[in-house]
Design a protein around this motif. Structure first.
Motif, PDB file in Angstrom:
ATOM      1  N   ARG B 274       0.762  -1.160  -0.105  1.00  0.00           N
ATOM      2  CA  ARG B 274      -0.186  -0.097  -0.013  1.00  0.00           C
ATOM      3  C   ARG B 274       0.822   1.270  -0.195  1.00  0.00           C
ATOM      4  O   ARG B 274       2.147   1.146   0.387  1.00  0.00           O
ATOM      5  N   PRO B 275       0.187   2.443  -0.212  1.00  0.00           N
ATOM      6  CA  PRO B 275       1.201   3.578  -0.089  1.00  0.00           C
ATOM      7  C   PRO B 275       1.601   3.626   1.482  1.00  0.00           C
ATOM      8  O   PRO B 275       0.988   2.922   2.259  1.00  0.00           O
ATOM      9  N   HIS B 276       2.649   4.254   1.526  1.00  0.00           N
ATOM     10  CA  HIS B 276       3.383   4.221   3.009  1.00  0.00           C
ATOM     11  C   HIS B 276       3.880   5.665   3.404  1.00  0.00           C
ATOM     12  O   HIS B 276       4.186   6.588   2.595  1.00  0.00           O
ATOM     13  N   ASN B 277       3.600   5.609   4.632  1.00  0.00           N
ATOM     14  CA  ASN B 277       4.159   7.185   5.405  1.00  0.00           C
ATOM     15  C   ASN B 277       5.430   7.591   4.670  1.00  0.00           C
ATOM     16  O   ASN B 277       5.824   8.822   4.522  1.00  0.00           O
ATOM     17  N   SER B 278       6.334   6.623   4.531  1.00  0.00           N
ATOM     18  CA  SER B 278       7.694   7.022   4.087  1.00  0.00           C
ATOM     19  C   SER B 278       7.607   7.570   2.717  1.00  0.00           C
ATOM     20  O   SER B 278       8.692   7.921   2.275  1.00  0.00           O
ATOM     21  N   GLY B 279       6.550   7.230   1.931  1.00  0.00           N
ATOM     22  CA  GLY B 279       6.539   7.914   0.642  1.00  0.00           C
ATOM     23  C   GLY B 279       5.547   9.161   0.397  1.00  0.00           C
ATOM     24  O   GLY B 279       5.161   9.528  -0.715  1.00  0.00           O
ATOM     25  N   HIS B 280       5.425   9.673   1.500  1.00  0.00           N
ATOM     26  CA  HIS B 280       4.607  10.868   1.554  1.00  0.00           C
ATOM     27  C   HIS B 280       5.310  12.125   0.616  1.00  0.00           C
ATOM     28  O   HIS B 280       4.687  12.780   0.181  1.00  0.00           O
ATOM     29  N   TYR B 281       6.686  11.750   0.775  1.00  0.00           N
ATOM     30  CA  TYR B 281       7.309  12.890   0.108  1.00  0.00           C
ATOM     31  C   TYR B 281       7.135  13.010  -1.203  1.00  0.00           C
ATOM     32  O   TYR B 281       7.324  14.072  -2.008  1.00  0.00           O
ATOM     33  N   THR B 282       6.603  12.024  -1.898  1.00  0.00           N
ATOM     34  CA  THR B 282       6.550  11.823  -3.347  1.00  0.00           C
ATOM     35  C   THR B 282       5.486  12.771  -3.784  1.00  0.00           C
ATOM     36  O   THR B 282       5.187  13.286  -4.845  1.00  0.00           O
ATOM     37  N   ILE B 283       4.481  13.464  -3.098  1.00  0.00           N
ATOM     38  CA  ILE B 283       3.588  14.255  -3.420  1.00  0.00           C
ATOM     39  C   ILE B 283       4.188  15.858  -4.021  1.00  0.00           C
ATOM     40  O   ILE B 283       3.657  16.381  -4.746  1.00  0.00           O
ATOM     41  N   GLU B 284       5.054  15.955  -3.132  1.00  0.00           N
ATOM     42  CA  GLU B 284       5.817  17.257  -3.775  1.00  0.00           C
ATOM     43  C   GLU B 284       7.170  17.007  -4.212  1.00  0.00           C
ATOM     44  O   GLU B 284       7.731  17.883  -5.089  1.00  0.00           O
ATOM     45  N   GLY B 285       7.443  15.863  -4.173  1.00  0.00           N
ATOM     46  CA  GLY B 285       9.050  15.496  -4.236  1.00  0.00           C
ATOM     47  C   GLY B 285       9.228  14.799  -5.665  1.00  0.00           C
ATOM     48  O   GLY B 285      10.500  14.846  -6.227  1.00  0.00           O
ATOM     49  N   SER B 286       8.100  14.255  -6.178  1.00  0.00           N
ATOM     50  CA  SER B 286       8.356  13.480  -7.187  1.00  0.00           C
ATOM     51  C   SER B 286       7.523  13.957  -8.590  1.00  0.00           C
ATOM     52  O   SER B 286       6.561  14.386  -8.342  1.00  0.00           O
ATOM     53  N   ILE B 287       7.827  13.428  -9.487  1.00  0.00           N
ATOM     54  CA  ILE B 287       6.966  13.760 -10.802  1.00  0.00           C
ATOM     55  C   ILE B 287       5.380  13.008 -10.439  1.00  0.00           C
ATOM     56  O   ILE B 287       4.533  13.387 -10.768  1.00  0.00           O
ATOM     57  N   THR B 288       5.624  11.766 -10.143  1.00  0.00           N
ATOM     58  CA  THR B 288       4.259  11.125  -9.700  1.00  0.00           C
ATOM     59  C   THR B 288       4.371  10.813  -8.273  1.00  0.00           C
ATOM     60  O   THR B 288       5.084  10.111  -7.928  1.00  0.00           O
ATOM     61  N   SER B 289       3.322  11.121  -7.590  1.00  0.00           N
ATOM     62  CA  SER B 289       3.196  10.586  -6.370  1.00  0.00           C
ATOM     63  C   SER B 289       2.914   9.098  -6.214  1.00  0.00           C
ATOM     64  O   SER B 289       2.385   8.613  -7.090  1.00  0.00           O
ATOM     65  N   GLN B 290       3.212   8.752  -4.782  1.00  0.00           N
ATOM     66  CA  GLN B 290       2.745   7.308  -4.751  1.00  0.00           C
ATOM     67  C   GLN B 290       1.177   7.012  -4.665  1.00  0.00           C
ATOM     68  O   GLN B 290       0.873   5.824  -5.258  1.00  0.00           O
ATOM     69  N   PHE B 291       0.733   8.167  -4.487  1.00  0.00           N
ATOM     70  CA  PHE B 291      -0.905   7.685  -4.430  1.00  0.00           C
ATOM     71  C   PHE B 291      -1.410   7.687  -6.017  1.00  0.00           C
ATOM     72  O   PHE B 291      -2.339   6.973  -6.322  1.00  0.00           O
ATOM     73  N   GLU B 292      -0.921   8.683  -6.632  1.00  0.00           N
ATOM     74  CA  GLU B 292      -1.444   8.729  -8.251  1.00  0.00           C
ATOM     75  C   GLU B 292      -0.917   7.485  -8.730  1.00  0.00           C
ATOM     76  O   GLU B 292      -1.516   6.740  -9.595  1.00  0.00           O
ATOM     77  N   GLN B 293       0.436   7.088  -8.420  1.00  0.00           N
ATOM     78  CA  GLN B 293       0.908   5.639  -9.172  1.00  0.00           C
ATOM     79  C   GLN B 293       0.036   4.491  -8.715  1.00  0.00           C
ATOM     80  O   GLN B 293      -0.362   4.002  -9.732  1.00  0.00           O
ATOM     81  N   HIS B 294      -0.566   4.567  -7.454  1.00  0.00           N
ATOM     82  CA  HIS B 294      -1.361   3.508  -7.231  1.00  0.00           C
ATOM     83  C   HIS B 294      -2.582   3.384  -7.841  1.00  0.00           C
ATOM     84  O   HIS B 294      -2.883   2.468  -8.347  1.00  0.00           O
ATOM     85  N   ILE B 295      -3.274   4.737  -8.011  1.00  0.00           N
ATOM     86  CA  ILE B 295      -4.576   4.734  -8.640  1.00  0.00           C
ATOM     87  C   ILE B 295      -4.093   4.483 -10.225  1.00  0.00           C
ATOM     88  O   ILE B 295      -4.962   3.427 -10.797  1.00  0.00           O
ATOM     89  N   ARG B 296      -3.216   4.969 -10.858  1.00  0.00           N
ATOM     90  CA  ARG B 296      -2.856   4.410 -12.137  1.00  0.00           C
ATOM     91  C   ARG B 296      -2.601   2.981 -12.245  1.00  0.00           C
ATOM     92  O   ARG B 296      -3.250   2.327 -13.154  1.00  0.00           O
ATOM     93  N   ALA B 297      -1.956   2.154 -11.550  1.00  0.00           N
ATOM     94  CA  ALA B 297      -1.913   0.850 -11.371  1.00  0.00           C
ATOM     95  C   ALA B 297      -3.056   0.043 -11.382  1.00  0.00           C
ATOM     96  O   ALA B 297      -3.372  -0.834 -12.219  1.00  0.00           O
ATOM     97  N   ILE B 298      -3.988   0.303 -10.293  1.00  0.00           N
ATOM     98  CA  ILE B 298      -5.243  -0.501 -10.092  1.00  0.00           C
ATOM     99  C   ILE B 298      -6.233  -0.005 -11.172  1.00  0.00           C
ATOM    100  O   ILE B 298      -7.144  -1.002 -11.258  1.00  0.00           O
ATOM    101  N   THR B 299      -6.303   0.747 -11.855  1.00  0.00           N
ATOM    102  CA  THR B 299      -7.179   1.181 -12.863  1.00  0.00           C
ATOM    103  C   THR B 299      -6.718   0.964 -14.293  1.00  0.00           C
ATOM    104  O   THR B 299      -7.416   1.061 -15.202  1.00  0.00           O
TER     105      THR B 299
END
Lengths: 386, 386
Positions: B274-299
């Motif tokens: 699942r998305p993880h606390n240590s991955g919250h940095y991806t919202i501001e830090g990454s081109i794709t956040s862990q949450f967007e990536q998860h949504i992309r994967a499962i859809t």
């Protein structure tokens, strides 16, 4: 303001895509949101805490919104301001202020205030009948622009007059004098640029980099950042944006559209006292998006950094084909471009040329991003289905 | 999948902060969302299209969710899987798959699968009584870790045993054999790192950069990216993350926590599907956040780019003071740091050490970001108020 600023309830007049994107940012900080919009399933509906379903000119509903919210904002400038003026006088917090909105709503007054403050705008003159338009034609020469002073957007309310024979038709197309009108000298611009600027309640100002825009039929098609203009022009544009924010004492995010003339001068075309389509790039492109910045400004938070993270291109997705239930085509295909982000606004009905969504492409190289965006725009479509 | 993937309805078991952050990304693409959570005003409540208020073990409610959604996911791994297994067998789409969840839920099985696939983990052994724990003590030496195989998070379900005299107390603190137990050899690690990895339905894998974590009392306090480890270790960690995703055939975002030992080896500590606390940095830090990536994967959308935009530090905001209505202190003060972004989860009640929010600071210079984050964490507080 409450000691805990996140406890503020934000009221938004309008639940379209701009309202929706404001809410997506506001919710990160856990603000509560009430929207007022006549459309039950408008884009912002499902993510708002409460939705007052009412017309924008429903004074009772606007009063209800004001009573439920700690601060009110709006996603479009063409709203009746009488009740908002009353509410502002009664002490309700409305940002941008109705004082600034009232001037900006009327394109003639907007330009007059700018001109008085020595900010360059295209030459303009108020007209109220065919004879006055014709004398303006003698002064400014053809082609020239006839504009209704109030109510226009996406090119609606504007008519180009190429010669004296077109005067009557243009006059009639804009309501034959039922709305106040103005003539603007036609500016043979080489580029259209825009700048986002935000001003806090305390007067703090943050300005974004210069964006470069392309329109088709007066509707924005593409925004590219950074703009390909000289550093001198960039500095001039940023300085102009600061001046505009001071002049209007605007609170919240404003977009300032400018023309770059052949002789490298800047003329202000239009000011929008709200997040702007040409600022959508900031969601992926900037440290602080225009929507977050607006929320920060109107809730009394300090403004965020406006630096660009990467070169970026934004392209609008306009409705195509017939009017009907909106269907997205090509989503999977364009998402293979791994820096491409699609925003689907969630309007139930697609209509030709309606703004249904947008996408951005980022790259270390703007030219590459432009190319990828152009290719993707041929693939992703939002169409009406009956 | 529908021809238009955005027409899919996503069902999320859990409406906490992870669910909320998933929805904020899913809504950009206009997915419809149904959550199942027992708490009416849970963090995700106000932005979900529908909320089934029910306990996580309410089989009827989970069936309702499955029938209303096109695809189901979950924000935490400690859920009863019997009904989900049935639903998966009946053809409902649930991601990550219940097959992978079942193994990961049980820390012993998780480690066994990793070990069988030649992925390095700390030595471990299953134990079921005090005598077996003592013999493990003879084999592994003290200190060593006693863990319940199921149900633990944030250090709950773990007990360190420093010597033979502490065996009975540790055994009793973890339920005295009511839950399956295991012993792990204590790893004298020099760093804790984690990696996000995502796998699409079609097997596409995207791995994020290595993040470095600090815990306090087994609760994550700070994540820094990029991790300050050698390039060789980074490559090893990324390669391990790929292997893990292949082994579990995980669909969606996974977080793989690893220890870096004194002799520069990597041992896998735990895997979260699942998305993880240590991955919250991806919202501001990454081109794709862990949450967007998860949504992309499962859809069924292609995965997005995982590159880091800027060095970034994430710090958790844990509840302080007494239990009571959550109040944020210091928000205005920390927001003066113009690259600092505060996320307030919107949990109504603050409790000591409860995860109430987080913030990130980005900078061109990681050391500067660390310093600013440390200062800010002394200022921003979420406290209970009665």
């Amino acid at each position: 303001m409450s000691k805990d600023p996140t406890k503020q309830k934000i009221g938004i007049i309008g639940g379209g895509q701009l309202g929706k994107m404001m809410i997506l940012e506001a919710k990160k900080m856990d603000f509560k949101i009430i929207i007022l919009d006549p459309t039950k399933n408008c884009p912002a509906h499902s993510i708002a805490d409460e939705h007052i379903v009412a017309d924008f000119d429903d004074e009772e509903a606007i009063r209800e919104l004001a009573n439920k919210a700690d601060v009110i904002t709006y996603e479009f400038e063409h709203i009746g301001i009488e009740v908002l003026k009353e509410l502002e006088d009664e002490g309700y917090k409305i940002y941008p202020t109705i004082k600034s909105l009232e001037i900006i709503q009327n394109k003639y007054q907007q330009k007059e205030v700018l001109a008085v403050n020595n900010i360059a705008v295209p030459d303009f003159i108020s007209v109220s009948n065919i004879d006055e338009i014709k004398s303006a034609g003698e002064e400014f020469a053809y082609p020239m622009m006839l504009k209704s002073c109030t109510g226009g957007y996406d090119g609606k309310g504007n008519a180009i007059i190429k010669n004296q024979d077109e005067v009557v038709q243009a006059y009639e197309s804009l309501g034959a004098g039922s709305l106040p009108l103005m003539i603007e000298r036609f500016v043979p611009f080489i580029k259209e640029i825009s700048i986002l600027a935000c001003r806090g309640i305390d007067g703090e100002i943050a300005v974004y980099p210069v964006a470069e825009n392309d329109h088709q039929d007066s509707i924005l098609i593409e925004t590219r950042v950074p703009a390909e203009i000289s550093d001198t022009l960039k500095e001039d544009a940023i300085s102009l944006a600061h001046q505009v924010m001071e002049v209007f004492e605007g609170v919240g995010i404003f977009c300032i559209e400018m023309f770059v003339t052949e002789d490298e001068r800047l003329l202000i075309n239009e000011i929008a006292p709200r997040p702007h389509n040409s600022g959508h790039y900031t969601i992926e492109g900037s440290i602080t998006s225009q929507f977050e910045q607006h929320i920060r400004a109107i809730t009394g938070l300090p403004l965020g950094a406006t630096a660009l993270l990467r070169p970026i291109v934004m392209r609008n997705i306009l409705g195509e084909g017939q009017q009907g239930e909106a269907i997205v085509e090509g989503m999977v295909e364009v998402a293979r471009e791994d820096t491409l982000k699609v925003h689907v606004y969630g309007k139930e009905i697609s209509k030709p040329k309606r703004k249904m969504g947008h996408f951005t492409v980022t790259s270390d190289n703007l030219v590459e991003a432009i190319k990828k965006a152009e290719e993707a725009s041929k693939v992703i479509k939002i169409k009406g289905q009956c």
